[in-house]
Design an enzyme around this catalytic site. Structure first.
Site, PDB file in Angstrom:
ATOM      1  N   LYS A   1      12.372 111.135  17.338  1.00 11.58           N
ATOM      2  CA  LYS A   1      10.913 111.200  17.471  1.00 11.58           C
ATOM      3  C   LYS A   1      10.354 111.228  16.053  1.00 11.58           C
ATOM      4  O   LYS A   1      10.291 112.269  15.414  1.00 11.58           O
ATOM      5  CB  LYS A   1      10.514 112.464  18.239  1.00 11.58           C
ATOM      6  CG  LYS A   1       9.206 112.353  19.010  1.00 11.58           C
ATOM      7  CD  LYS A   1       7.992 112.084  18.166  1.00 11.58           C
ATOM      8  CE  LYS A   1       7.463 113.315  17.471  1.00 11.58           C
ATOM      9  NZ  LYS A   1       6.388 112.983  16.488  1.00 11.58           N
TER      10      LYS A   1
ATOM     11  N   GLU B   1      15.085 122.178   8.645  1.00 12.16           N
ATOM     12  CA  GLU B   1      14.839 122.046   7.208  1.00 12.16           C
ATOM     13  C   GLU B   1      13.332 122.145   7.038  1.00 12.16           C
ATOM     14  O   GLU B   1      12.604 121.262   7.444  1.00 12.16           O
ATOM     15  CB  GLU B   1      15.411 120.709   6.743  1.00 12.16           C
ATOM     16  CG  GLU B   1      15.671 120.681   5.259  1.00 12.16           C
ATOM     17  CD  GLU B   1      14.556 120.000   4.525  1.00 12.16           C
ATOM     18  OE1 GLU B   1      13.584 120.711   4.154  1.00 12.16           O
ATOM     19  OE2 GLU B   1      14.642 118.788   4.331  1.00 12.16           O
TER      20      GLU B   1
ATOM     21  N   CYS C   1       9.845 118.366   0.238  1.00 12.56           N
ATOM     22  CA  CYS C   1      10.224 119.754   0.512  1.00 12.56           C
ATOM     23  C   CYS C   1      10.846 120.403  -0.710  1.00 12.56           C
ATOM     24  O   CYS C   1      10.692 121.591  -0.931  1.00 12.56           O
ATOM     25  CB  CYS C   1      11.159 119.812   1.705  1.00 12.56           C
ATOM     26  SG  CYS C   1      12.516 118.654   1.589  1.00 12.56           S
TER      27      CYS C   1
ATOM     28  N   GLU D   1       3.137 126.557   0.813  1.00 14.10           N
ATOM     29  CA  GLU D   1       3.527 125.174   0.542  1.00 14.10           C
ATOM     30  C   GLU D   1       2.290 124.276   0.624  1.00 14.10           C
ATOM     31  O   GLU D   1       1.677 124.163   1.680  1.00 14.10           O
ATOM     32  CB  GLU D   1       4.578 124.712   1.555  1.00 14.10           C
ATOM     33  CG  GLU D   1       5.129 123.338   1.247  1.00 14.10           C
ATOM     34  CD  GLU D   1       6.224 122.908   2.223  1.00 14.10           C
ATOM     35  OE1 GLU D   1       6.018 122.975   3.443  1.00 14.10           O
ATOM     36  OE2 GLU D   1       7.301 122.489   1.744  1.00 14.10           O
TER      37      GLU D   1
HETATM   38  P1  NAI Z   1       5.014 119.198  11.435  1.00 15.81           P
HETATM   39  O1  NAI Z   1       6.137 120.096  11.085  1.00 15.81           O
HETATM   40  O2  NAI Z   1       4.080 119.672  12.500  1.00 15.81           O
HETATM   41  O3  NAI Z   1       5.581 117.753  11.886  1.00 15.81           O
HETATM   42  C1  NAI Z   1       6.922 117.321  11.723  1.00 15.81           C
HETATM   43  C2  NAI Z   1       7.403 116.659  13.001  1.00 15.81           C
HETATM   44  O4  NAI Z   1       7.383 117.592  14.081  1.00 15.81           O
HETATM   45  C3  NAI Z   1       6.565 115.472  13.466  1.00 15.81           C
HETATM   46  O5  NAI Z   1       7.429 114.483  14.016  1.00 15.81           O
HETATM   47  C4  NAI Z   1       5.707 116.084  14.554  1.00 15.81           C
HETATM   48  O6  NAI Z   1       5.229 115.146  15.497  1.00 15.81           O
HETATM   49  C5  NAI Z   1       6.692 117.032  15.196  1.00 15.81           C
HETATM   50  N1  NAI Z   1       6.092 118.119  15.979  1.00 15.81           N
HETATM   51  C6  NAI Z   1       4.883 118.717  15.804  1.00 15.81           C
HETATM   52  N2  NAI Z   1       4.685 119.687  16.724  1.00 15.81           N
HETATM   53  C7  NAI Z   1       5.795 119.713  17.511  1.00 15.81           C
HETATM   54  C8  NAI Z   1       6.209 120.505  18.637  1.00 15.81           C
HETATM   55  N3  NAI Z   1       5.440 121.452  19.141  1.00 15.81           N
HETATM   56  N4  NAI Z   1       7.422 120.278  19.190  1.00 15.81           N
HETATM   57  C9  NAI Z   1       8.221 119.325  18.689  1.00 15.81           C
HETATM   58  N5  NAI Z   1       7.882 118.532  17.629  1.00 15.81           N
HETATM   59  C10 NAI Z   1       6.688 118.728  17.038  1.00 15.81           C
HETATM   60  O7  NAI Z   1       4.241 118.896  10.069  1.00 15.81           O
HETATM   61  P2  NAI Z   1       2.761 118.324   9.817  1.00 15.81           P
HETATM   62  O8  NAI Z   1       1.759 119.043  10.659  1.00 15.81           O
HETATM   63  O9  NAI Z   1       2.796 116.853   9.900  1.00 15.81           O
HETATM   64  O10 NAI Z   1       2.555 118.756   8.292  1.00 15.81           O
HETATM   65  C11 NAI Z   1       2.073 120.047   7.978  1.00 15.81           C
HETATM   66  C12 NAI Z   1       2.794 120.647   6.815  1.00 15.81           C
HETATM   67  O11 NAI Z   1       4.184 120.749   7.085  1.00 15.81           O
HETATM   68  C13 NAI Z   1       2.747 119.868   5.521  1.00 15.81           C
HETATM   69  O12 NAI Z   1       1.564 120.065   4.854  1.00 15.81           O
HETATM   70  C14 NAI Z   1       3.934 120.431   4.793  1.00 15.81           C
HETATM   71  O13 NAI Z   1       3.603 121.636   4.170  1.00 15.81           O
HETATM   72  C15 NAI Z   1       4.932 120.696   5.899  1.00 15.81           C
HETATM   73  N6  NAI Z   1       5.934 119.604   5.996  1.00 15.81           N
HETATM   74  C16 NAI Z   1       7.167 119.832   5.475  1.00 15.81           C
HETATM   75  C17 NAI Z   1       8.107 118.812   5.473  1.00 15.81           C
HETATM   76  C18 NAI Z   1       9.455 119.011   4.885  1.00 15.81           C
HETATM   77  O14 NAI Z   1      10.058 118.069   4.440  1.00 15.81           O
HETATM   78  N7  NAI Z   1       9.993 120.193   4.912  1.00 15.81           N
HETATM   79  C19 NAI Z   1       7.794 117.483   5.996  1.00 15.81           C
HETATM   80  C20 NAI Z   1       6.481 117.368   6.577  1.00 15.81           C
HETATM   81  C21 NAI Z   1       5.591 118.412   6.549  1.00 15.81           C
END
Ligand code: NAI
Ligand code: MG
Length: 492
Positions: free
Chosen positions: A180, A255, A289, A385
């Site tokens: 996904k 992660e 990250c 972050e």
């Molecule tokens: P997110 O963690 O919500 O999204 C990442 C993935 O999780 C996407 O594929 C999203 O559709 C999915 N997702 C969202 N809610 C879910 C749920 N309830 N159940 C299962 N899957 C779900 O991150 P978002 O909102 O796009 O970004 C917000 C913040 O997250 C960023 O500003 C950053 O600080 C952090 N982030 C960290 C990353 C890393 O590499 N550690 C990568 C992306 C975001």
């Protein structure tokens, strides 16, 4: 449709069981070019029912894939890597368009993706168990078996690269997968699924369901038919996924990002340190990250280092990814709001804006490379972050204070040390609460090195041979060789 490009179709379906299919309710959503804020194309929006279909296809395909000879599995996975290389320019163009990153960075991501397939392919026929010495009356050994269906929920910062980071070890270990991708950046994962098929991955072994966290991601992470979950993204979403997984006792690899310190001692080569830190915070517009979010620098070299960092930051040219600028836009309107909001927070908290802080006029989610000095580690800009091109500089007097500041965050993903004193580097590395420590460099992890977080930065390890542990469970087989031994029943 804003931006026609040779590599992008008018619309995309879901990839389930080796076929391209519409969403069950026919829904679509737009994916946007963050440099123009215009729609690139329409992508099918998976429903919970579509996720069901994808998981069912993966379950069905799993036994035959598990039982495929490991050397054959390895050849197929290696072939994916070759195809990724053959399609490098196209994959990089798609990624740069959908995500916003400079083309040269997208190419480097694609090379890294190819490397994951190549690296893990070689491990396919080496996933050996152990034999346990139990004496002359028995034989005892372990088998390393795949879990079954591996769910991969990926973020938008390195979409294609992280598809490869999870799918390659999952496949090599004999699992089937449902991916996904993040809703902001679905295109490279769809193209990679096509390349998996071309490489000979059987139908149903790799499935891609494009859609939103809710419902598609949530349907996947709470699905009874999923046997293990790999997630990269934010801490709050990781926590939600872990709770959902608990209902089915499904293991998770998480992660979850960081607030990573780069500690600079007075004996460091400051030009080199500035060069590394600049790359470490402004590559991919800071949306990494393992970015160097916090510089923790000795007061005696503070001004000199800051001058060097500011000079670099002020030289950046921002632009559309396809023009290969120094830095592209951030990925989305939400991320733009978040990052510019933190710039405001930094000002209000009393930090000094030493570079950037602005947003260029015109279209696109562009944020200037930004450096705050006079940052106190208690400030929100030092603790949370930001995931954008915003650096916080904190100064220290003693080594003990440097370590305390470095560790005083909820995260613990990576940390860096800049010093010419080898003893200090070793000692300080031991004290750091981080899964990866870089000395006199940044991004010191490769496809071959385990990568993952301490504390709230996550659970489990990606990359390296250690990542295979997330995709294999151990079965112990105990064989009795002694006659009449059932007379003496177990001592536990
Ligand atoms: P997110 O963690 O919500 O999204 C990442 C993935 O999780 C996407 O594929 C999203 O559709 C999915 N997702 C969202 N809610 C879910 C749920 N309830 N159940 C299962 N899957 C779900 O991150 P978002 O909102 O796009 O970004 C917000 C913040 O997250 C960023 O500003 C950053 O600080 C952090 N982030 C960290 C990353 C890393 O590499 N550690 C990568 C992306 C975001
Ligand atoms: Mg996009």
């Amino acid at each position: 449709m804003g931006v026609p490009t040779q590599h992008v179709a008018d619309s995309y379906d879901l990839y389930i069981d080796g076929a391209w299919v519409s969403a069950s309710d026919g829904g679509h959503f737009a994916t946007v070019d963050p440099a123009t804020e215009e729609s690139i194309t329409e992508v099918a929006e998976a429903t919970a029912e579509d996720v069901d279909r994808a998981v069912a296809a993966a379950r069905e395909a799993f036994p035959a894939w598990r039982d495929t000879d490991p050397d054959e599995r390895g050849r197929i996975v290696h072939r994916i890597g070759e195809l990724v290389r053959e399609n490098r320019e196209e994959l990089a163009a798609i990624e740069s368009l959908d995500q916003g990153k400079p083309l040269s960075q997208a190419k480097s991501d694609v090379d890294g993706a190819a490397r994951y397939f190549e690296y893990y392919a070689g491990a396919a026929d080496k996933l050996e168990g152990t034999s346990v010495p139990v004496g002359a009356d028995g034989i005892d050994f372990t088998l390393r078996e795949p879990y079954g269906v591996s769910a991969q929920i990926t973020p938008w910062n390195f979409p294609g690269n992280l598809f490869a980071r999870g799918v390659a070890p999952a496949l090599v270990a004999g699992n089937a997968t449902v991916v996904k991708p993040a809703e902001q950046t679905p295109l490279s994962s769809l193209r990679l699924a096509e390349l998996c098929e071309e490489a000979g991955v059987p139908d149903g072994v790799v499935n891609v369901v494009t859609g939103f966290g809710d419902p598609a991601g949530a349907a996947l992470s709470s699905h009874e038919g999923v046997d293990t979950i790999t997630f990269t993204g934010s801490v709050p979403t990781g926590q939600v996924i872990m709770k959902q997984a608990a209902d089915n006792v499904t293991p998770v690899t998480l992660e979850l990002g960081g607030k990573n310190p780069a500690v600079v001692f007075p004996d460091a080569d400051l030009d080199e340190a500035a060069r590394w830190i600049d790359r470490a915070i402004f590559t991919n517009a800071g949306q990494i990250c393992s970015a160097a979010d916090r510089v923790v620098v000795h007061e005696s070299v503070h001004d000199e280092l800051v001058d060097k960092l500011v000079a670099r930051a002020e030289s950046y040219e921002l632009g559309r990814g396809s023009d290969d600028p120094d830095m592209g836009p951030v990925v989305s309107a939400e991320q733009f709001e978040k990052v510019t909001g933190y710039v405001e927070v930094g000002r209000e908290e009393g930090a000094t804006l030493a570079a950037g802080g602005g947003t260029p006029d015109g279209e696109g989610y562009f944020v200037e490379p930004t450096i705050f000095t006079d940052v106190d580690n208690d400030m929100r800009i030092a603790q949370e972050e930001i995931f954008g091109p915003v650096l916080s500089v904190i100064s220290f007097e003693t080594e003990a204070e440097a370590l305390e500041v470095a560790n005083d965050v909820d995260y613990g993903l990576v940390a860096g040390i800049f010093t010419s004193d080898v003893t200090r580097a070793h000692q300080f590395a031991r004290g750091l609460e981080a899964g990866n420590v870089y000395v006199n460099q940044w991004f010191g992890d490769t496809n071959q090195t385990p990568f993952g977080g301490y504390k709230q930065s996550g659970i489990g390890r990606e990359k390296g041979l250690e990542a295979l542990d997330s995709y294999l469970q151990t079965k112990n087989v105990a064989i009795n060789l002694a006659e009449g031994s059932s007379d003496s029943l177990p001592g536990a």
